[in-house]
Design an enzyme around this catalytic site. Sequence first.
Site, mmCIF file in Angstrom:
data_model
loop_
_atom_site.group_PDB
_atom_site.id
_atom_site.type_symbol
_atom_site.label_atom_id
_atom_site.label_comp_id
_atom_site.label_asym_id
_atom_site.label_seq_id
_atom_site.Cartn_x
_atom_site.Cartn_y
_atom_site.Cartn_z
ATOM 1 N N GLU A 9 0.841 -1.211 0.000
ATOM 2 C CA GLU A 9 0.000 0.000 0.000
ATOM 3 C C GLU A 9 0.873 1.257 0.000
ATOM 4 O OE1 GLU A 9 -2.606 -0.374 3.434
ATOM 5 O OE2 GLU A 9 -4.162 -1.281 2.212
ATOM 6 N N GLU A 16 -6.747 -7.687 -0.665
ATOM 7 C CA GLU A 16 -7.178 -7.719 0.739
ATOM 8 C C GLU A 16 -8.679 -7.468 0.780
ATOM 9 O OE1 GLU A 16 -5.161 -4.992 3.355
ATOM 10 O OE2 GLU A 16 -3.193 -5.919 3.038
#
Length: 647
Positions: free
Chosen positions: A180, A260
């Site tokens: 991320e 995710e």
Amino acid sequence: MSLLRFGCVLLLLFGHSLGVPRSFSVDYKNDCFQKDGKEFRYISGSIHYSRIPRVYWKDRLLKMYMAGLNAIQTYIPWNYHEESPGRYNFSGDRDVEYFLKLAQDIGLVVILRPGPYICAEWDMGGLPAWLLNKKDIVLRSSDPDYIAAVDKWMGKLLPILKPYLYQNGGPIITVQVENEYGSYFACDYNYLRHLSKLFRSHLGDEVVLFTTDGAGLGYLKCGSIQDLYATVDFGPGANVTAAFDAQRHAEPHGPLVNSEFYTGWLDHWGSHHSVVSSTIVAKSLNEILAVGANVNLYMFIGGTNFGYWNGANAPYGPQPTSYDYDAPLTEAGDLTEKYFAIREVIKMYRKIPEGPIPPTTPKYAYGTVVMEKLQTISDALEKLSFSGPVKSIYPQTFTELNQAFGYVLYRTALPVDCSTPTPLSSPLNGVHDRAYVSVDGVAVGILERNKAITVNVTGKAGSQVDILVENMGRINYGREINDFKGLVSNLTLGKDTLLGWTMYSLSIDEAVSQGLLGELKPTDAPQPAALSLPAFYEGSFIIPDGIPDLPQDTYIKLPKWRKGQVWINGFNLGRYWPSRGPQVTVFVPANILSTAAPNNVTVLELEGAPCDSGPCSVEFTTTPILNATVQSDYKQHRRLFAKDDLF
Ligand SMILES: *[C@@H]1O[C@H](CO)[C@@H](O)[C@H](O)[C@H]1NC(C)=O
Ligand SMILES: *[C@@H]1O[C@H](CO)[C@@H](O)[C@H](O)[C@H]1NC(C)=O
Ligand SMILES: *[C@@H]1O[C@H](CO)[C@@H](O)[C@H](O)[C@H]1NC(C)=O
Ligand SMILES: *[C@@H]1O[C@H](CO)[C@@H](O)[C@H](O)[C@H]1NC(C)=O
Ligand SMILES: *[C@@H]1O[C@H](CO)[C@@H](O)[C@H](O)[C@H]1NC(C)=O
Ligand SMILES: *[C@@H]1O[C@H](CO)[C@@H](O)[C@H](O)[C@H]1NC(C)=O
């Protein structure tokens, strides 16, 4: 859709007739992955080996396989394998190679996320705290000192992993670069490019490297670069179409991937336990699978932050010991309603393996254990401080004292008579993270980062001031990950800066496992009821004879205890803090228990044990309690499910 299948099938026939070796790649033409020349879609679950005792890896992986998953995803926490520079540990619970072999034996491919940064609600997002030896290091950037450390670590790690790549005969199909990164302020493309080259130089040109970012253009902007396949993450309730539209913006072609998909959510001390309903998880999972996307369920099993491994979010809010996550398998690996709901959805898209699902592991309530008070931290200093004290005018941080985790005792003296209550303060909010203050052996108060910066003290000039500072876990997300611990700024008494510190690095874990702690000396000053000195307590219990299959897993509960750390047989189970919640019970895996000798429970209670005024005990129970919020004050600042982030 039909065109897509046609393309992939053609390749399959072609591939097989040539007897191609094992291969795994992104097929941009047909918007899918290709495994051995066949279209491949993964339905994966996250499991972090660092949060599960090694003896249970197989059980958890098998349960994941039986749920219908064909892949797992795991992080590799750098700080778990290189606790001090150049000293690597890949054995026992840290044997990642063994974990990869087990996954492969069971029939699961692996999506690997080796960092260097992993977030993961893990101390400092997996970065070793010793990186802070360079005070102004810019983590997750092209900072040369950071890069040098990353190069050295990856130079160690990636060659170990290379034989486990799919094309080399192993289970690893894809490897994530960073984590991320688009959510991080630095937005340093040179850093990502460097990592990309570094990974390729060790792993080869064939391996599929990828990135993961929030499903919004703002995140993808700084998170994705060429040569790294961009994927997104989002949770149930998100608009699946809009989320994948964001991925399509970065990757016009190739497989759709949610790296995710949140089955639950994380917790913080002092806020409510997160719960996400099975119905909404199942519904969203179905939508994702219906569009042909690949998905990883984060977490499939959360496990436990044993020892000191939990992280924290900013503004400072540490995560508890349990990482149950309300995942389909509980912290202890138990099957839940959510597990079966997910399995039903997967069944509509894949053939589910036949045969029995490994059952929930049995639990045993070992009953009540009477605890006796041992020495206080201050009494036991000589045994706890292996290297002896360090002296300096101003306080030093954990990093300066060369200590990563746990507790440091800071000692000084009152410079003047304080006959009336005088404020002892941390004006710059520099207590990282919680400090237990005593004057001449009497507990006087607690300082806490962002919460309490002053306690009043009284005493004569020269009175001894002991401040035990607890590192409650480093921030793992955002720009504040350079999270120094200890007293990171000066303390004041009234208007004066406190000077002349003696600091004791404490090797508490070593002292506990070597049984060095002595009994209480009756000369200790009586404590006021409200608070007592941080002290050790010990008790033991025997596992009963004649009951088959003991030892079994259990949960330890500390009724009326307030906050501290608990060990059994020297194994650090983690922190307990029932006075704040939401977690009340601490998971005890059976593998640390013994049938050959009495099992020793050691507790470091920081605020006041129920035995300061009589006998006290801890209890073992078969039922976890993770949702008893006692005091709710932590504001959730991290995005939940990325729902608001879509365009
Ligand atoms: C390596 O890690 C394992 C598992 O945590 C531990 O048992 C072992 O003592 C460690 N080895 C060293 C040399 O620290
Ligand atoms: C989901 O997003 C798509 C694409 O942006 C949009 O067309 C659609 O209306 C959205 N659906 C809902 C229920 O908001
Ligand atoms: C310290 O004492 C002063 C004066 O008695 C009082 O006003 C103040 O609230 C006290 N502060 C704390 C943190 O107890
Ligand atoms: C404490 O104050 C002194 C003098 O102002 C300063 O030099 C020092 O850096 C401060 N220490 C910390 C840990 O902030
Ligand atoms: C518990 O401590 C006692 C006394 O030190 C020791 O004899 C015993 O072996 C310990 N138990 C375990 C399981 O390590
Ligand atoms: C906590 O969880 C248990 C078990 O799921 C449930 O029965 C109970 O109502 C919950 N308590 C709170 C306060 O949410």
